[in-house]
Design a protein around this motif. Structure first.
Motif, PDB file in Angstrom:
ATOM      1  N   GLN A   1       0.830  -1.206   0.000  1.00 56.08           N
ATOM      2  CA  GLN A   1       0.000   0.000   0.000  1.00 56.08           C
ATOM      3  C   GLN A   1       0.864   1.255   0.000  1.00 56.08           C
ATOM      4  OE1 GLN A   1      -2.547  -0.464   3.379  1.00 56.08           O
ATOM      5  NE2 GLN A   1      -4.126  -1.552   2.196  1.00 56.08           N
ATOM      6  N   VAL A   2       1.958   1.226   0.724  1.00 59.30           N
ATOM      7  CA  VAL A   2       2.866   2.381   0.765  1.00 59.30           C
ATOM      8  C   VAL A   2       3.472   2.594  -0.611  1.00 59.30           C
ATOM      9  CG1 VAL A   2       4.997   3.263   1.777  1.00 59.30           C
ATOM     10  CG2 VAL A   2       3.339   2.085   3.219  1.00 59.30           C
ATOM     11  N   ILE A   3       3.874   1.522  -1.281  1.00 57.10           N
ATOM     12  CA  ILE A   3       4.463   1.630  -2.619  1.00 57.10           C
ATOM     13  C   ILE A   3       3.419   2.158  -3.602  1.00 57.10           C
ATOM     14  CG2 ILE A   3       5.429   0.311  -4.542  1.00 57.10           C
ATOM     15  CD1 ILE A   3       6.762  -1.506  -2.480  1.00 57.10           C
ATOM     16  N   HIS A   4       2.193   1.639  -3.513  1.00 58.15           N
ATOM     17  CA  HIS A   4       1.121   2.137  -4.380  1.00 58.15           C
ATOM     18  C   HIS A   4       0.830   3.609  -4.091  1.00 58.15           C
ATOM     19  CE1 HIS A   4       0.080  -1.559  -6.425  1.00 58.15           C
ATOM     20  NE2 HIS A   4       0.056  -2.228  -5.272  1.00 58.15           N
ATOM     21  N   LEU A   5       0.827   3.978  -2.818  1.00 55.03           N
ATOM     22  CA  LEU A   5       0.579   5.363  -2.430  1.00 55.03           C
ATOM     23  C   LEU A   5       1.689   6.277  -2.968  1.00 55.03           C
ATOM     24  CD1 LEU A   5      -1.303   7.228  -0.831  1.00 55.03           C
ATOM     25  CD2 LEU A   5       0.134   6.822   1.153  1.00 55.03           C
ATOM     26  N   ILE A   6       2.923   5.834  -2.899  1.00 53.15           N
ATOM     27  CA  ILE A   6       4.042   6.625  -3.428  1.00 53.15           C
ATOM     28  C   ILE A   6       3.929   6.751  -4.946  1.00 53.15           C
ATOM     29  CG2 ILE A   6       6.544   6.630  -3.769  1.00 53.15           C
ATOM     30  CD1 ILE A   6       6.808   5.417  -0.978  1.00 53.15           C
ATOM     31  N   ILE A   7       3.573   5.653  -5.613  1.00 53.77           N
ATOM     32  CA  ILE A   7       3.429   5.679  -7.069  1.00 53.77           C
ATOM     33  C   ILE A   7       2.290   6.607  -7.470  1.00 53.77           C
ATOM     34  CG2 ILE A   7       2.784   4.294  -9.089  1.00 53.77           C
ATOM     35  CD1 ILE A   7       4.340   1.969  -7.817  1.00 53.77           C
ATOM     36  N   VAL A   8       1.154   6.491  -6.792  1.00 51.32           N
ATOM     37  CA  VAL A   8      -0.010   7.335  -7.105  1.00 51.32           C
ATOM     38  C   VAL A   8       0.321   8.803  -6.824  1.00 51.32           C
ATOM     39  CG1 VAL A   8      -2.376   7.872  -6.410  1.00 51.32           C
ATOM     40  CG2 VAL A   8      -1.708   5.510  -6.817  1.00 51.32           C
ATOM     41  N   THR A   9       0.991   9.071  -5.699  1.00 51.54           N
ATOM     42  CA  THR A   9       1.363  10.439  -5.363  1.00 51.54           C
ATOM     43  C   THR A   9       2.335  11.001  -6.396  1.00 51.54           C
ATOM     44  OG1 THR A   9       1.110   9.887  -3.016  1.00 51.54           O
ATOM     45  CG2 THR A   9       2.281  11.909  -3.550  1.00 51.54           C
ATOM     46  N   GLY A  10       3.304  10.207  -6.777  1.00 51.75           N
ATOM     47  CA  GLY A  10       4.255  10.643  -7.806  1.00 51.75           C
ATOM     48  C   GLY A  10       3.573  10.907  -9.129  1.00 51.75           C
ATOM     49  N   LEU A  11       2.632   9.996  -9.485  1.00 49.26           N
ATOM     50  CA  LEU A  11       1.889  10.177 -10.720  1.00 49.26           C
ATOM     51  C   LEU A  11       1.030  11.433 -10.670  1.00 49.26           C
ATOM     52  CD1 LEU A  11       1.334   8.886 -13.471  1.00 49.26           C
ATOM     53  CD2 LEU A  11      -0.553   7.655 -12.410  1.00 49.26           C
ATOM     54  N   LEU A  12       0.386  11.701  -9.572  1.00 43.10           N
ATOM     55  CA  LEU A  12      -0.418  12.907  -9.414  1.00 43.10           C
ATOM     56  C   LEU A  12       0.448  14.167  -9.481  1.00 43.10           C
ATOM     57  CD1 LEU A  12      -3.028  11.932  -6.670  1.00 43.10           C
ATOM     58  CD2 LEU A  12      -3.467  12.504  -9.049  1.00 43.10           C
ATOM     59  N   ILE A  13       1.600  14.122  -8.843  1.00 40.41           N
ATOM     60  CA  ILE A  13       2.516  15.272  -8.900  1.00 40.41           C
ATOM     61  C   ILE A  13       2.969  15.509 -10.334  1.00 40.41           C
ATOM     62  CG2 ILE A  13       4.816  16.064  -8.214  1.00 40.41           C
ATOM     63  CD1 ILE A  13       4.306  14.771  -5.489  1.00 40.41           C
ATOM     64  N   TRP A  14       3.294  14.424 -11.047  1.00 44.72           N
ATOM     65  CA  TRP A  14       3.724  14.550 -12.431  1.00 44.72           C
ATOM     66  C   TRP A  14       2.604  15.131 -13.304  1.00 44.72           C
ATOM     67  CZ3 TRP A  14       2.170  11.947 -16.959  1.00 44.72           C
ATOM     68  CH2 TRP A  14       2.981  12.162 -18.067  1.00 44.72           C
ATOM     69  N   ILE A  15       1.364  14.650 -13.097  1.00 43.93           N
ATOM     70  CA  ILE A  15       0.217  15.145 -13.868  1.00 43.93           C
ATOM     71  C   ILE A  15      -0.021  16.632 -13.559  1.00 43.93           C
ATOM     72  CG2 ILE A  15      -2.299  14.981 -14.094  1.00 43.93           C
ATOM     73  CD1 ILE A  15      -1.972  11.933 -13.782  1.00 43.93           C
ATOM     74  N   LEU A  16      -0.002  16.995 -12.269  1.00 40.41           N
ATOM     75  CA  LEU A  16      -0.211  18.395 -11.902  1.00 40.41           C
ATOM     76  C   LEU A  16       0.899  19.295 -12.445  1.00 40.41           C
ATOM     77  CD1 LEU A  16      -1.532  18.065  -8.242  1.00 40.41           C
ATOM     78  CD2 LEU A  16      -2.802  18.732 -10.281  1.00 40.41           C
ATOM     79  N   TYR A  17       2.122  18.786 -12.430  1.00 40.20           N
ATOM     80  CA  TYR A  17       3.246  19.556 -12.975  1.00 40.20           C
ATOM     81  C   TYR A  17       3.044  19.807 -14.470  1.00 40.20           C
ATOM     82  CZ  TYR A  17       7.905  20.573 -14.730  1.00 40.20           C
ATOM     83  OH  TYR A  17       8.962  21.131 -15.367  1.00 40.20           O
ATOM     84  N   ASN A  18       2.648  18.769 -15.216  1.00 41.68           N
ATOM     85  CA  ASN A  18       2.423  18.943 -16.657  1.00 41.68           C
ATOM     86  C   ASN A  18       1.238  19.848 -16.943  1.00 41.68           C
ATOM     87  OD1 ASN A  18       4.593  17.477 -17.582  1.00 41.68           O
ATOM     88  ND2 ASN A  18       3.490  15.532 -17.536  1.00 41.68           N
ATOM     89  N   ILE A  19       0.177  19.728 -16.163  1.00 40.83           N
ATOM     90  CA  ILE A  19      -0.989  20.591 -16.348  1.00 40.83           C
ATOM     91  C   ILE A  19      -0.609  22.044 -16.070  1.00 40.83           C
ATOM     92  CG2 ILE A  19      -3.251  21.201 -15.397  1.00 40.83           C
ATOM     93  CD1 ILE A  19      -3.783  18.198 -15.069  1.00 40.83           C
ATOM     94  N   SER A  20       0.121  22.272 -14.982  1.00 42.00           N
ATOM     95  CA  SER A  20       0.512  23.645 -14.667  1.00 42.00           C
ATOM     96  C   SER A  20       1.461  24.189 -15.728  1.00 42.00           C
ATOM     97  CB  SER A  20       1.147  23.720 -13.281  1.00 42.00           C
ATOM     98  OG  SER A  20       2.363  23.000 -13.255  1.00 42.00           O
ATOM     99  N   ASN A  21       2.342  23.344 -16.265  1.00 42.92           N
ATOM    100  CA  ASN A  21       3.231  23.773 -17.348  1.00 42.92           C
ATOM    101  C   ASN A  21       2.429  24.214 -18.564  1.00 42.92           C
ATOM    102  OD1 ASN A  21       5.928  24.075 -17.187  1.00 42.92           O
ATOM    103  ND2 ASN A  21       6.452  21.974 -17.716  1.00 42.92           N
ATOM    104  N   TRP A  22       1.446  23.394 -18.955  1.00 42.23           N
ATOM    105  CA  TRP A  22       0.626  23.743 -20.101  1.00 42.23           C
ATOM    106  C   TRP A  22      -0.226  24.972 -19.834  1.00 42.23           C
ATOM    107  CZ3 TRP A  22       1.184  22.560 -24.905  1.00 42.23           C
ATOM    108  CH2 TRP A  22       1.887  21.416 -25.241  1.00 42.23           C
ATOM    109  N   LEU A  23      -0.748  25.106 -18.614  1.00 46.61           N
ATOM    110  CA  LEU A  23      -1.530  26.293 -18.279  1.00 46.61           C
ATOM    111  C   LEU A  23      -0.691  27.565 -18.371  1.00 46.61           C
ATOM    112  CD1 LEU A  23      -3.787  25.118 -15.315  1.00 46.61           C
ATOM    113  CD2 LEU A  23      -4.490  25.801 -17.604  1.00 46.61           C
ATOM    114  N   ILE A  24       0.540  27.488 -17.877  1.00 47.10           N
ATOM    115  CA  ILE A  24       1.425  28.647 -17.965  1.00 47.10           C
ATOM    116  C   ILE A  24       1.703  28.987 -19.423  1.00 47.10           C
ATOM    117  CG2 ILE A  24       3.791  29.429 -17.502  1.00 47.10           C
ATOM    118  CD1 ILE A  24       3.604  27.922 -14.829  1.00 47.10           C
ATOM    119  N   LYS A  25       1.946  27.972 -20.245  1.00 48.50           N
ATOM    120  CA  LYS A  25       2.188  28.217 -21.663  1.00 48.50           C
ATOM    121  C   LYS A  25       0.964  28.819 -22.334  1.00 48.50           C
ATOM    122  CE  LYS A  25       5.669  24.635 -22.260  1.00 48.50           C
ATOM    123  NZ  LYS A  25       5.998  23.330 -22.832  1.00 48.50           N
TER     124      LYS A  25
END
Length: 136
Positions: free
Chosen positions: A3-27
């Motif tokens: 569960q911890v590994i899944h939580l880390i993976i999901v959190t990392g994936l969410l951070i990556w998605i939010l980072y890309n969304i914010s990058n595109w929004l800024i552009k």
């Protein structure tokens, strides 16, 4: 542990998605801002030219002695701006551009520098002659 590994993976994936969304929004925001500024420049520059010619027309109607200057000054200013812009973009690739700059900026500098100096000289001469007229 899984569960911890899944939580880390999901959190990392969410951070990556939010980072890309914010990058595109800024552009997207920057692109929209650039389009807005370009549109503003396209609207403001002709409006400024039209306003200056309107001011010249009013000056022509009010002061008939300055008619030639009121017509000549904006035309020479626009020509000097065009030739300086071409020079800035093209450089010394064409010999005619520096020649055009000389022929356009010399009359402009003459109008902008010589006439006020001539006016101040006339005022100084008048004041000097005025002293002679006053008797104690």
């Amino acid at each position: 542990m899984e569960q911890v590994i899944h939580l880390i993976i999901v959190t990392g994936l969410l951070i990556w998605i939010l980072y890309n969304i914010s990058n595109w929004l800024i552009k997207i925001i920057l692109i929209i801002g650039a389009i807005a500024l370009g549109s503003l420049a396209i609207a403001v520059i002709p409006a400024g030219v039209i306003w200056s010619f309107r001011q010249v027309w009013q000056q022509i109607r009010l002061d008939k002695s300055q008619r030639i200057l009121a017509i000549f000054l904006p035309i020479v200013t626009v020509l000097a701006g065009i030739s300086l812009g071409l020079f800035w973009q093209l450089g010394f690739t064409n010999l005619w551009i520096p020649i055009a700059i000389c022929f356009n900026t010399l009359p402009l500098l003459t109008i902008l520098v010589y006439r006020p100096i001539q006016r101040l000289s006339l005022i100084r001469q008048y004041r000097e002659s005025e002293r002679d007229l006053i008797s104690p």
